[in-house]
Design a protein around this motif. Structure first.
Motif: not given
Lengths: 114, 112
Positions: B32, B90-91, B96-100
């Motif tokens: 998103y 932007v995320g 499996g990880s998340y780096i904004p």
């Protein structure tokens, strides 16, 4: 309800000392994020927690930086042997769910390393 | 990882419409796009979020083209109090990880 709170609001320390920064997220928010913002710069992502687990620690600048979270509540960011380049505002944010881009930020902790 | 690019600064006048564009060429399918506003000595504040096409709320609109490689934040009839730094986020989910990934921010100055 209360927003994200951080303490202390300001911290001045001497080079080589350890510091601990605290973040209290919004109650019920499962995800918690730490960012660093140098003067006049954008936000640098450090780490995020999903519950009390941090899936990816690669954003931490060096092994002097560590973070932990107790359950789905308070988190602490620890910087050991601080250096002058660590001087910045450290921002914490939380979100209702992991991977949720609607993050709620705290006011930040301004760290100054002399 | 998605990388975002924004103009460093913009100037406008009260009552005008301001459009700030963010480029994010490597945006992932599930990402998103979110915009934040930051005043001095405060943490960023959420403005608007979207996935594609157009989203509107009480303070702004967000336009996202079909290829999603950019997005435009539109502020209608700005006032002096809209002077702030605006960031796009932007995320990026990876393994499996998340780096904004925040853009470097656009400093908007609204003049009387």
């Amino acid at each position: 309800g209360a927003g994200v709170s951080q303490s202390p609001s300001n911290k001045v320390t001497e080079k080589g000392k350890d510091v601990e920064l605290r973040c209290d997220p919004i109650s019920g928010h499962t995800a918690l994020y730490w960012y660093r913002q140098r003067l006049g710069q954008g936000l640098e992502f450090l780490i995020y927690f999903q519950g009390n687990s941090a899936p990816d620690k690669s954003g931490l600048p060096s092994d002097r930086f560590s973070a932990e979270r107790t359950g789905e509540s308070v988190s602490t960011l620890t910087i050991q042997r601080t250096q002058q380049e660590d001087s910045a505002v450290y921002l914490c944010a939380s979100s209702l769910a992991p991977l949720d881009n609607e993050q709620f930020f705290g006011p930040g902790t301004r760290l100054t390393v002399l | 990882l998605a990388k975002t690019t924004q103009p460093i600064s913009m100037d406008s006048y009260e009552g005008q419409e301001v459009n700030i564009t963010c480029s994010h060429n490597n945006i992932a399918t599930n990402d998103y796009i979110t915009w934040y506003q930051q005043f001095p000595s405060q943490g960023p504040r959420f403005i608007i979020q979207g996935y594609k096409t157009k989203v509107t709320n009480e303070v702004a609109s967000l336009f996202i083209p079909a290829d999603r490689k950019s997005s435009t934040l539109s502020l209608p009839r700005v006032s002096l109090s809209d002077t702030a730094v605006y960031y796009c986020l932007v995320g990026s989910a990876s393994g499996g990880s998340y780096i904004p990934t925040f853009g470097r921010g656009t400093s908007l100055i609204v003049h009387p």
